[in-house]
Scaffold this motif. Structure first.
Motif, PDB file in Angstrom:
ATOM      1  N   GLY A  26       0.276  -1.579  -0.142  1.00  0.00           N
ATOM      2  CA  GLY A  26       0.000   0.009   0.225  1.00  0.00           C
ATOM      3  C   GLY A  26       1.001   1.295  -0.305  1.00  0.00           C
ATOM      4  O   GLY A  26       0.396   2.235   0.637  1.00  0.00           O
ATOM      5  N   ARG A 237      -8.507  -3.097  -3.173  1.00  0.00           N
ATOM      6  CA  ARG A 237      -8.308  -2.204  -2.577  1.00  0.00           C
ATOM      7  C   ARG A 237      -7.705  -0.442  -3.452  1.00  0.00           C
ATOM      8  O   ARG A 237      -8.103   0.461  -3.293  1.00  0.00           O
ATOM      9  N   ASP A 238      -7.097  -1.300  -5.088  1.00  0.00           N
ATOM     10  CA  ASP A 238      -6.886  -0.278  -5.098  1.00  0.00           C
ATOM     11  C   ASP A 238      -8.115   0.144  -6.406  1.00  0.00           C
ATOM     12  O   ASP A 238      -8.327   1.346  -7.163  1.00  0.00           O
TER      13      ASP A 238
END
Length: 500
Positions: A26, A237-238
């Protein structure tokens, strides 16, 4: 300016706080940070006496620090020689010696092979660490070193079925043309975010993905080692708009997706697939489950990974790899070089600004594959009336295992070093997961008690893991022609049934 690093400098100037790269933990790298670290590395290289035309061996996985080194080498005007992180010291030594490298850069977590290679070559070794903190306080050059479009930017080692690996020279012009073509074909913009688990030392991840993203000013999430669970986690997540991979990855994601539905991947526009043929059923299943199109493409190391592609907004035909990318020309020719009409099978030729400069220090090998600006690919295919290309086979005996190229002669050379082996032949056998599996048929000396497990353990010490034969059968002797040459075409895949 043609230097590939110029795009990084340009975007860092215009939008320094825009995210260029994210790692699997991250951590984000902005364009400004990436430019500053790459510039600092370029300055370090220059202080060490490494400059235009010098070769630097780069051994690193798909992490942001790879990009720091890659663009830093280019900014200094030097040439990046990128090598597989699974390479043994023996394999790295061959590459480093053949290219005449002046320095080795190695990711510290991959083991001792890069450092051992540098010591054996008697050149400096610079370890690469997370974040490259030693570069943080340094100041780099205002601009990358001026280069011409025909100046070599990278040397990628590849080979056919005979001889040792050859270094394909890709120029700054090749890399920039590839990025521009893919950007146009897939309508990539600075607002896009890509997800990839492809290795950056390979032409696909390096030229088609990383360079395209940086050329465009978009962002890229990197997964250094593919696992379906890791890829799904980064998808959540992205929230990428597109991702790039090989068929084995799409298969694995389908099996691991479980209860996920297309709504979970909202915003995912398409998945770009290359490296091996994609079965039609996988294409349809992936589109249904993930809610995005799978766009296949075709290219070689010698064409900067580019050649054809299924493009956004154009009907896709399963079994084809799309039409020529803008600026490329695809022709199908007979053994005499005459162009064949649509529908007829022949050797695929590619011309255009992505075709390599030539093989490093191999004028004869270069002349063999480059004719009148066209690259003879060694692959067999046919083009339909709409320009879509269908690959039907390979003239070469190259084995593609999970997107990695395995060259039988290289594996055979190692097998013949075993004291118990008297004959060896390596072929590719169809495999549901990897596309092809590496298979070896061997004959051993009288009285030898060599087993497949013994041989695999022995080979793992001398070959990268993906090159080690996983299917092994021991025979009395291998089939031969009148001259005594081993006839691989007479070795049936059925010979390896039950050996998995």
């Amino acid at each position: 300016m043609d230097n590939t690093a110029e795009a990084l400098w340009r975007h860092a100037q215009a939008a320094p706080d825009s995210v260029a790269l994210r790692d699997d933990a991250g951590v984000s790298w902005t364009y400004g940070t990436l430019r500053d670290r790459a510039g600092a590395l370029a300055a370090s290289l220059r202080e060490a006496g490494i400059g235009p035309g010098d070769r630097v061996l780069l051994v690193a996985p798909a992490v942001p620090e790879f990009a720091v080194a890659y663009y830093g080498i280019h900014a200094a005007g030097a040439i990046a020689v990128t090598a597989n992180t699974m390479s043994t010291a023996h394999e790295l030594h061959y590459v480093g010696q053949d290219a005449g490298v002046a320095l080795v850069l190695g990711w510290i977590q991959i083991g001792p092979a890069p450092a051992e290679t540098a010591a054996r070559l008697n050149v400096p070794y610079w370890p690469m660490t997370t974040g490259m903190p030693d570069l943080a306080a340094r100041t780099g050059p205002d601009d990358p070193h001026p280069t011409g479009g025909d100046d070599t930017a990278v040397i990628l080692y590849t080979s056919g079925t005979t001889g040792r690996p050859k270094g394909a020279q890709l120029t700054h012009g090749n890399l920039n043309a590839c990025a521009a073509m893919i950007r146009r074909a897939h309508e990539v913009t600075a607002a896009d975010h890509c997800l990839s688990a492809l290795p950056l030392f390979h032409v696909y991840g390096q030229a088609c993905v990383l360079n395209t993203v940086i050329h465009t000013g978009a962002s890229l999430s990197l997964l250094p080692r593919f696992t379906p669970e890791g890829m799904l986690a980064l998808l959540a997540r992205d929230k990428p708009t597109f991702m790039a991979g090989v068929p084995t990855m799409w298969n694995a994601l389908l099996r691991a997706a479980g209860g996920h539905r297309p709504a979970d991947f909202a915003g995912l526009r398409h998945a770009v697939s290359g490296g091996a043929s994609l079965p039609g059923e996988v294409m349809y299943a992936f589109q249904e489950h993930f809610g995005c199109a799978v766009l296949e493409g075709y290219g070689l190391t010698e064409t900067t990974g580019a050649g054809t592609a299924h493009v956004t907004g154009r009907p896709r035909r399963p079994g084809t790899v799309g039409a020529a990318l803008p600026g490329c020309e695809i022709t199908v020719r007979d053994t005499d070089g005459a162009e064949l009409p649509d529908g007829e099978v022949g050797e695929i030729h590619i011309s255009g600004p992505v075709v390599m400069k030539g093989y490093w220090n191999r004028p004869d090998a270069t002349a063999e594959v480059l004719r009148d600006g066209r690259l003879r690919t060694g692959d067999l295919g046919a083009r339909d009336a709409d320009g879509d290309l269908r690959i039907v086979g390979r003239k070469k005996e190259l084995v593609i295992r999970g997107g990695y190229n395995v060259y039988p002669t290289e594996v055979e050379e190692v097998l013949y070093q075993h004291p118990d082996i008297v004959e060896a032949a390596v072929i590719g056998v169809p495999d549901d997961h990897y596309g092809e599996e590496v298979a070896a048929a061997i004959a051993v000396r009288d009285g030898a008690e060599l087993t497949g497990d013994d041989l695999r353990r022995w080979a793992k010490q001398r070959l990268s893991a993906y090159k080690v034969p996983h299917l092994i059968t021991i025979v009395d002797q291998l089939p031969k022609g009148p001259t005594g040459k081993i006839l691989k075409r007479a070795i049936s895949p059925a010979l390896f049934e039950g050996r998995r």
